[in-house]
Structures are given as C-alpha cells and as structure tokens.
Design an enzyme around this catalytic site. Structure first.
Site, PDB file in Angstrom:
ATOM      1  CB  SER A  79      -0.961   0.002   1.188  1.00  0.00           C
ATOM      2  OG  SER A  79      -0.276  -0.194   2.407  1.00  0.00           O
ATOM      3  CG  HIS A  99      -0.764  -5.203   2.038  1.00  0.00           C
ATOM      4  ND1 HIS A  99      -0.050  -5.044   3.205  1.00  0.00           N
ATOM      5  CD2 HIS A  99      -0.830  -3.930   1.497  1.00  0.00           C
ATOM      6  CE1 HIS A  99       0.311  -3.782   3.356  1.00  0.00           C
ATOM      7  NE2 HIS A  99      -0.159  -3.084   2.335  1.00  0.00           N
ATOM      8  CG  HIS A 140       6.124  -8.901   8.000  1.00  0.00           C
ATOM      9  ND1 HIS A 140       7.100  -8.099   7.455  1.00  0.00           N
ATOM     10  CD2 HIS A 140       5.012  -8.134   8.104  1.00  0.00           C
ATOM     11  CE1 HIS A 140       6.601  -6.897   7.242  1.00  0.00           C
ATOM     12  NE2 HIS A 140       5.333  -6.881   7.635  1.00  0.00           N
ATOM     13  NE  ARG A 156       2.561  -3.750  12.352  1.00  0.00           N
ATOM     14  CZ  ARG A 156       2.397  -3.914  11.047  1.00  0.00           C
ATOM     15  NH1 ARG A 156       1.855  -2.921  10.328  1.00  0.00           N
ATOM     16  NH2 ARG A 156       2.764  -5.023  10.447  1.00  0.00           N
ATOM     17  CG  ASP A 211      -3.232  -8.024   9.065  1.00  0.00           C
ATOM     18  OD1 ASP A 211      -3.742  -6.932   9.349  1.00  0.00           O
ATOM     19  OD2 ASP A 211      -2.450  -8.177   8.111  1.00  0.00           O
TER      20      ASP A 211
HETATM   21  C1  COA Z   1       3.205 -11.910   4.595  1.00  0.00           C
HETATM   22  C2  COA Z   1       3.667 -12.901   3.540  1.00  0.00           C
HETATM   23  C3  COA Z   1       2.946 -12.582   2.229  1.00  0.00           C
HETATM   24  C4  COA Z   1       5.165 -12.723   3.336  1.00  0.00           C
HETATM   25  O1  COA Z   1       5.524 -13.534   2.246  1.00  0.00           O
HETATM   26  P1  COA Z   1       7.045 -13.888   1.951  1.00  0.00           P
HETATM   27  O2  COA Z   1       7.906 -12.711   2.186  1.00  0.00           O
HETATM   28  O3  COA Z   1       7.078 -14.500   0.592  1.00  0.00           O
HETATM   29  O4  COA Z   1       7.339 -14.959   3.099  1.00  0.00           O
HETATM   30  P2  COA Z   1       8.414 -16.116   3.090  1.00  0.00           P
HETATM   31  O5  COA Z   1       9.660 -15.714   2.388  1.00  0.00           O
HETATM   32  O6  COA Z   1       8.534 -16.585   4.485  1.00  0.00           O
HETATM   33  O7  COA Z   1       7.676 -17.225   2.189  1.00  0.00           O
HETATM   34  C5  COA Z   1       8.304 -18.464   1.909  1.00  0.00           C
HETATM   35  C6  COA Z   1       7.228 -19.483   1.666  1.00  0.00           C
HETATM   36  O8  COA Z   1       6.475 -19.652   2.876  1.00  0.00           O
HETATM   37  C7  COA Z   1       5.089 -19.438   2.616  1.00  0.00           C
HETATM   38  N1  COA Z   1       4.478 -18.771   3.753  1.00  0.00           N
HETATM   39  C8  COA Z   1       4.845 -17.608   4.337  1.00  0.00           C
HETATM   40  N2  COA Z   1       3.987 -17.303   5.321  1.00  0.00           N
HETATM   41  C9  COA Z   1       3.070 -18.290   5.356  1.00  0.00           C
HETATM   42  C10 COA Z   1       1.906 -18.514   6.142  1.00  0.00           C
HETATM   43  N3  COA Z   1       1.502 -17.643   7.069  1.00  0.00           N
HETATM   44  N4  COA Z   1       1.197 -19.628   5.910  1.00  0.00           N
HETATM   45  C11 COA Z   1       1.574 -20.520   4.969  1.00  0.00           C
HETATM   46  N5  COA Z   1       2.644 -20.352   4.172  1.00  0.00           N
HETATM   47  C12 COA Z   1       3.378 -19.224   4.374  1.00  0.00           C
HETATM   48  C13 COA Z   1       5.077 -18.530   1.403  1.00  0.00           C
HETATM   49  O9  COA Z   1       3.808 -18.585   0.758  1.00  0.00           O
HETATM   50  C14 COA Z   1       6.208 -19.095   0.593  1.00  0.00           C
HETATM   51  O10 COA Z   1       5.746 -20.276   0.008  1.00  0.00           O
HETATM   52  P3  COA Z   1       6.222 -20.696  -1.507  1.00  0.00           P
HETATM   53  O11 COA Z   1       7.719 -20.717  -1.442  1.00  0.00           O
HETATM   54  O12 COA Z   1       5.591 -22.028  -1.697  1.00  0.00           O
HETATM   55  O13 COA Z   1       5.692 -19.633  -2.404  1.00  0.00           O
HETATM   56  C15 COA Z   1       3.378 -14.348   3.992  1.00  0.00           C
HETATM   57  O14 COA Z   1       4.026 -14.583   5.226  1.00  0.00           O
HETATM   58  C16 COA Z   1       1.910 -14.672   4.100  1.00  0.00           C
HETATM   59  O15 COA Z   1       1.285 -15.004   3.086  1.00  0.00           O
HETATM   60  N6  COA Z   1       1.309 -14.561   5.325  1.00  0.00           N
HETATM   61  C17 COA Z   1      -0.109 -14.774   5.500  1.00  0.00           C
HETATM   62  C18 COA Z   1      -0.886 -13.548   5.047  1.00  0.00           C
HETATM   63  C19 COA Z   1      -0.708 -12.409   6.010  1.00  0.00           C
HETATM   64  O16 COA Z   1      -0.830 -12.552   7.225  1.00  0.00           O
HETATM   65  N7  COA Z   1      -0.469 -11.213   5.461  1.00  0.00           N
HETATM   66  C20 COA Z   1      -0.324 -10.017   6.254  1.00  0.00           C
HETATM   67  C21 COA Z   1       1.088  -9.599   6.349  1.00  0.00           C
HETATM   68  S1  COA Z   1       1.278  -8.192   7.414  1.00  0.00           S
END
Ligand code: COA
Length: 507
Positions: free
Chosen positions: A282, A312, A358, A367, A413
């Site tokens: 965002s 997000h 994250h 937070r 969140d």
């Molecule tokens: C926030 C987020 C998008 C960060 O993604 P990222 O920087 O790519 O995180 P990572 O490097 O740890 O990801 C490595 C792998 O773990 C997975 N992973 C990360 N967090 C995960 C979670 N909460 N549940 C399941 N799988 C997750 C990713 O999808 C990725 O899988 P892939 O290699 O098969 O594509 C991710 O942690 C997520 O999807 N969280 C859940 C949604 C969420 O809470 N979003 C709000 C963030 S403030």
C-alpha cells in the site's frame, strides 16, 4: 441528506487533553526534539512544515551531491526474482522497519509513542492526530498542537452527498474496500493539487497543495468509512459527526458505537496501523503513483487497492474467517492438538495461515504485542482472545517445521479482529477499511515530503529472463578469466562474486 438518524454526542477533546496534561500524562508544554528537527512553538501544522521544508531540501541536496554515486549494496538475482526483498530503492522518511525490533515512527517505537504522544484520556492511548504531527514534522507535539490538528480535521471532515449517491449506484454486496476506493475517487474532483498543477503552480510549491489534499482526505476518511459501514451493515441509518470528539473516536461514534473502551481501542488501532516504512504494497503503490504527480486521492486510492489484497491488508478479514471456521469445526475451546491439526490441514490444503509471517519482520510484530497488551487489560477473559493466545503457542511451531517460512511469528492482522469483535464490530469484511483509514496517515504524510523534496518519477529497471541469463553468463566468464589469471600468477583465487550489477534504466 446524509444524516438519516442522530445518535449520542461526545466529550470535548480540549477538556480531556487538559485533564491529561493536569494528570501529567501528556508531553508537557514543550515538544520533544527528535533527530534534526527543531521544536515548533506554533500550533499551526502547515507553518511548522513550511519552516522545516527548506532545511530538509538542503539536507537531501547535500546527500545527493556529496554521496550520490556511492554504492549501498549488491543486487542479486534473488532480489530481482524475489519481489525486490531487501533491495533499497526508495526514500521514506516517516518510519523505518527493523526485522528484529519492528517499526519505529520517526525514531519512536510503539511503547515510546504510547508513553509520549498526547492522549484523550489520562494514561490512555495516543490520539492519531499527535502521530500525524510527528510523521509530518519529526516532532512529538504538545497536547495543544495535537488538539489543533483534531480541530482542523473536524473542520475539513464533511463528505459531500455525491459520494453516497455514487456508492448507492454500485451493485449490492460490493466489498467495503471497493467502496472505499470508489468513495475516495469520487472525492478526487476536489483535489487542490490537480487544480494547482493545471494552473502551472511551480514545483517548489507542489507540496503545499498536496498538504491541503492530504489533510482534507485524512479528515474525510472517518466519515467515509462510517458511511460505508452504516450503508452496508446498518440499513443506511447514518450518524452525524460529533463536534468535539477526536478523529478516531469520531469514526467509532459515526459507526454507531459509544463504549469508551472502543474509542480507546480505535485510537490505538489507528495509531499502530498508520505506517510500516515504504516498501509494503500500500505504501509503495501510493508512493509510485504519486511520483507521476497523480494527486493524493488518485495515489491513495491506488494504495488502497493494494491493501485490499489477501496477502496484505485483507489478511485481517481472512484471520477472522479462519478463526470462525476453526471455532465452527472444533468448538470454542479446542485443545492444542486439535488446533495443531487444523493448522496443518490449512497448510496441506495449499492455503496460507493468515496473520502469520512477514516479508521483512523476523520476530513477533510489536503491533501484535501492543494489541495483545490492550486485550490483556480490557478483555482478559474474552474467549476469542484466549483462542488467539492459544494459537500463538501452536502456529509458529507448525509453520517452523515446514522449513520454508522465514518468519513463523504473528503479524498485526493476527490480533486486530479480536479487539473489534469484542466491541461488537463483527463484520469482518469491513476490517481492512479501518486499516486503510489509518494507513492514510503514513502514506499521505510521506506524500507531502515526497513533493517537498521534489522526488522524481519512479522508474526501476526490469529485466527479461534472457537478459538475466546473459548477465550471469558474462559474469561467470569474467570470474573464470580472473581465476585463470590469478592461477597463472600463483596468486590466491579471487572470491567469487555472485552479484549481478543492475544496469541503469534506459527509458
Ligand atoms: C506476509 C507474507 C505474504 C510474506 O511472504 P514472503 O515474504 O514471501 O514470506 P516467506 O519468504 O517466508 O515465504 C516463503 C514461503 O512460505 C510461505 N508462507 C509464508 N507465510 C506463510 C503462512 N503464514 N502460511 C503458509 N505459508 C506461508 C510462502 O507462501 C512461501 O511459500 P512458496 O515458497 O511455496 O511460495 C506471507 O508470510 C503470508 O502469506 N502470510 C499470511 C498472510 C498475512 O498474514 N499477510 C499479512 C502480512 S502483514
């Protein structure tokens, strides 16, 4: 007529701030000096900014002139393919995120904000108006300065009836985040910046019109959010704004809630969701679109469309859905083994566990901790709070076992929905709108500075896979030649450098 019904009134902010000062819980009479910013004696926010802008312009000019060609770090192929993780690529003044410690707003952590920003009730949560002053100026405001922002936002807060007409024309069931985006776009016709640009106002004065738009938009967002809430969930029975409540409390009031605990919760909620440095979807989107000199309405609406993504901001809605599903399947008090199995099943089905993980943080999000502390104080026995606490004991271990998730800890969140549910705001599809209202404080404050500093249009370089492969092949060839030369001289081989230097943009 927007006001189809009138509910309640509100306490005077001036009175509560005065009480806070008398009780010694405010910041005292002088502002707190942060970093390079001198304290301002005036309660006029724009005047304070006007004094700061030339100093910061000069600071940037020197940084660029003296160090512009200095390299900060290498660019790896992983960075190009991995969503630019860890790649420094933009200036963002209002906050900075440390992977271990979490967010700092103009140098202050969340506990420091809670200790130092003016409050509406003695010993209570900071009011976001104080944070807005801090984000814009780098100074912790006095209670009087924060109160003057509250006053200014109340004066600018009216949402014209045309917005409701546009929202009413949308299909029933339109998601609240789509309504937020459309509502903001409807307000765009009043942009001072768009008009100033058309008139040919010089670049040096762009920030002033952006400031006016930003303050107007921040002021109107609580009423716009409340309109969306009441028309979507409460049969269009609207509540007129209070003439005395502070910004966040007034939004709660217009949504139809009066519990003092709910007002405090929203002040805290709106403070901590405001900014998370510049690279998140965002913030970066708002910044990118603003760099084309799109006005604050256009750029903020674009940012909100990014916030509406489930990875997000929409994650706060997804968390509640996930919790409701868990409770429906396992009952209100499931044991840890049942919860563990539920988390494993979520992963096995190919879904993410919302509220965990994250892109930057590598520890529990402060937070999350702040909201957990609030819940411990205001709702210690609430079953949903207990469930979320139990998840904290189970989820990180399960996520950690996958071996691929870099941060198994909860983010902001994972907890916000619990607080909203407790106070009766049960409609989870609305939650991201509340996040979005808060995010305006950070991204629009930075937007003012982006124009004040005259930052250029964003234009990073993209590469094709073929180009990447060629660059890597050329680099490997150079390394082999260097190694051969060193071996020929009997020197130790040079350390292999796997980094690929990014080539400058050509258009
Ligand atoms: C926030 C987020 C998008 C960060 O993604 P990222 O920087 O790519 O995180 P990572 O490097 O740890 O990801 C490595 C792998 O773990 C997975 N992973 C990360 N967090 C995960 C979670 N909460 N549940 C399941 N799988 C997750 C990713 O999808 C990725 O899988 P892939 O290699 O098969 O594509 C991710 O942690 C997520 O999807 N969280 C859940 C949604 C969420 O809470 N979003 C709000 C963030 S403030």
């Amino acid at each position: 007529m927007l006001a189809r019904a009138l509910l309640g009134g509100g306490q005077s902010l001036a009175a509560t701030v005065a009480a806070a000062v008398a009780a010694g819980t405010g910041t005292g009479t002088g502002c707190l000096l942060l970093r390079r910013f001198a304290c301002s004696e005036t309660n006029d926010l724009k005047k304070t900014l006007s004094d700061l802008v030339p100093q910061q312009q000069e600071r940037l000019r020197r940084l660029k002139k003296d160090h512009g060609s200095r390299a900060l770090r290498e660019v790896t192929v992983d960075m190009v393919l991995g969503g630019m993780r860890g790649l420094p690529g933009m200036l963002w003044e209002t906050s900075l995120l440390d992977p271990e410690e979490g967010i700092r707003f103009r140098g202050l952590s969340i506990p420091e904000l809670q200790a130092r920003l003016p409050t509406a009730v003695p010993g209570g949560q900071p009011i976001p108006e104080g944070l807005l002053w801090l984000l814009l100026t780098g100074q912790v405001p006095t209670p009087e300065q924060a109160a003057s922002v509250s006053e200014e936002l109340r004066h600018r807060g009216h949402v014209p009836p045309s917005v409701l007409r546009v929202l009413d024309a949308m299909p029933p069931g339109t998601h609240p985040m789509t309504q937020l985006s459309v509502g903001v776009m409807t307000l765009q016709s009043g942009s001072h910046f768009a008009a100033a640009y058309r008139r040919g106002v010089p670049k040096s004065r762009h920030w002033q019109a952006v400031y006016e738009d930003s303050m107007d938009l921040i002021a109107k967002l609580p009423q716009l959010a409340a309109i969306i809430y009441r028309r979507t969930y409460k049969g269009g029975q609207f509540v007129v704004p209070s003439s005395s409540l502070d910004w966040a409390a007034n939004m709660v009031h217009m949504m139809g809630y009066q519990d003092p605990g709910c007002l405090e919760m929203m002040r805290m909620y709106q403070t901590i969701h405001s900014d998370h440095e510049g690279g998140n979807v965002s913030a970066h989107t708002t910044h990118l679109v603003g760099s084309a000199l799109s006005d604050p309405y256009l750029s903020y609406a674009a940012g909100m469309n990014g916030l509406a993504g489930p990875l997000h901001g929409l994650a706060n809605q997804e968390v509640l859905r996930w919790l409701k599903d868990l409770t429906a399947k396992l009952g209100p008090n499931p044991d840890k083994e049942a919860v563990r199995k539920y988390v494993e099943d979520t992963l096995a089905s190919g879904k993410v566990v919302p509220g965990y993980g994250h892109a930057v943080l590598r520890k529990t999000d402060p937070r999350y901790t702040c909201q957990r502390d609030f819940a411990s104080r205001y709702m210690p026995e609430y079953p949903l709070f207990k469930l979320v606490s139990n998840l904290y004991e189970v989820v990180p271990e399960v996520l950690g076992k996958t071996g691929k998730i870099k941060n198994p800890w909860p983010n902001v969140d994972a907890h916000s929905g619990v607080l909203l549910q407790y106070y009766g705001i049960t409609e989870e599809n609305f939650y991201t709108v509340l996040f979005g209202v808060s995010r305006a404080l950070g991204v629009l404050a930075q937007g003012v500075w982006s124009r004040a500093l005259g930052l250029p249009i964003e234009r990073p370089k993209s590469l094709t896979m073929s180009e990447l492969e060629q660059m890597v092949a050329q680099q490997q060839k150079r390394e082999q030649q260097q190694q051969g030369a060193h071996n020929g001289r009997g020197d130790a081989p040079a350390a292999a450098d796997s980094a690929v230097a990014a080539t400058p943009a050509t258009s």
